[in-house]
Design an enzyme around this catalytic site. Sequence first.
Site, mmCIF file in Angstrom:
data_model
loop_
_atom_site.group_PDB
_atom_site.id
_atom_site.type_symbol
_atom_site.label_atom_id
_atom_site.label_comp_id
_atom_site.label_asym_id
_atom_site.label_seq_id
_atom_site.Cartn_x
_atom_site.Cartn_y
_atom_site.Cartn_z
ATOM 1 N N ASP A 1 -1.298 0.216 6.789
ATOM 2 C CA ASP A 1 -2.338 -0.145 5.821
ATOM 3 C C ASP A 1 -2.070 -1.531 5.247
ATOM 4 O OD1 ASP A 1 -3.668 2.216 6.191
ATOM 5 O OD2 ASP A 1 -3.006 3.151 4.321
ATOM 6 N N GLU B 1 2.128 5.196 -0.118
ATOM 7 C CA GLU B 1 1.727 6.557 0.223
ATOM 8 C C GLU B 1 2.447 7.467 -0.760
ATOM 9 O OE1 GLU B 1 -0.663 7.280 2.297
ATOM 10 O OE2 GLU B 1 -0.812 5.157 2.835
ATOM 11 N N ASP C 1 -2.671 1.638 -6.730
ATOM 12 C CA ASP C 1 -1.256 1.609 -6.354
ATOM 13 C C ASP C 1 -0.349 1.361 -7.553
ATOM 14 O OD1 ASP C 1 -0.903 1.664 -3.215
ATOM 15 O OD2 ASP C 1 -2.700 0.490 -3.623
ATOM 16 N N ASP D 1 0.852 -1.191 0.000
ATOM 17 C CA ASP D 1 0.000 0.000 0.000
ATOM 18 C C ASP D 1 0.891 1.245 0.000
ATOM 19 O OD1 ASP D 1 -3.124 0.714 0.653
ATOM 20 O OD2 ASP D 1 -1.762 2.240 1.426
ATOM 21 N N HIS E 1 -3.493 5.519 6.826
ATOM 22 C CA HIS E 1 -2.678 6.219 5.827
ATOM 23 C C HIS E 1 -1.187 6.142 6.132
ATOM 24 C CE1 HIS E 1 -6.516 7.488 4.368
ATOM 25 N NE2 HIS E 1 -6.762 8.211 5.447
#
Length: 294
Positions: free
Chosen positions: A242, A83, A181, A81, A237
Amino acid sequence: MASQIDQQATSKPIINLARGYSKICSEINQLDDIELKQFLQSHSKSQDGCKEVLRKRSKQCIPIHGSVKQNLTPEYLLVLDFECTCDNPKPLGFRHEIIEFPIVLLNTRTLKIEAEFHSYCRPIVNPILTRFCLDFTGITQVTVNSAPTFAELLPLVNKWVFENVVEKKLSFAFATDGPWDFAKFLYPQCAFSHLSYPGYAKAWVNVRKHFSNYYGLRGGITFMLECLGKKFVGEPHSGIDDAKNLSCIVVQMLEDGACLVRMRVLVIIAFVVCEIVVLFGTHKKIYIYCNDLD
């Protein structure tokens, strides 16, 4: 009614598969929450989750004579995941850059996490994180300033993937919460970093879509956890948190009998759409991802 269904489901194998299975499923659909939990308890199954999840889990307890379920889920899932840099409102032509790259290596046979990869990443196009990004991700400017660039980081990721699964000749696939992603973040990042897109990321397990198809419920990580009767652990987040929570969802889905297979994705078309938005500031509704095509 629960005891009646329990007796049917655990007695001799069903001979008329279409008629027998459908009848039991119909009776399960009529159970209330308490009866569903009693039924699951009698089969030593988890009683956590909303009614839709409990119903699906209950139906997996029904034996089907002569049916052998093939497990097509890869031996390992690399749950990821990202960011990325962000702002709100999003300026025209804003380019997202990956600033956190976490991977959790999940053994789908033992349902245990065996390894983790985690690194932050220094953005180049927008090196100063916006206030919105700082607050949203919890990542500090100091953290990204001391991190490697994406061009420096991707070879380390490839090396880690090779050593942990490829070299061992294990079947594996990446797993993410939706198509974004890879289609919206990794593919454009590789393109403007002048790096080859990793072959292992051309198809992946879309956990959100599998969850929707399996339970009939659609939403993000927190929503899926709530449907399963679980709570988010860590900071929302945070990429690594995550990924760990998404792994928790995957584990429960596998325990409930779901088969998580890779879905082929036309990432090049998705990338072209992204580039149109970046270059010309086209309205966000143009994002029509050609994802999850068999």
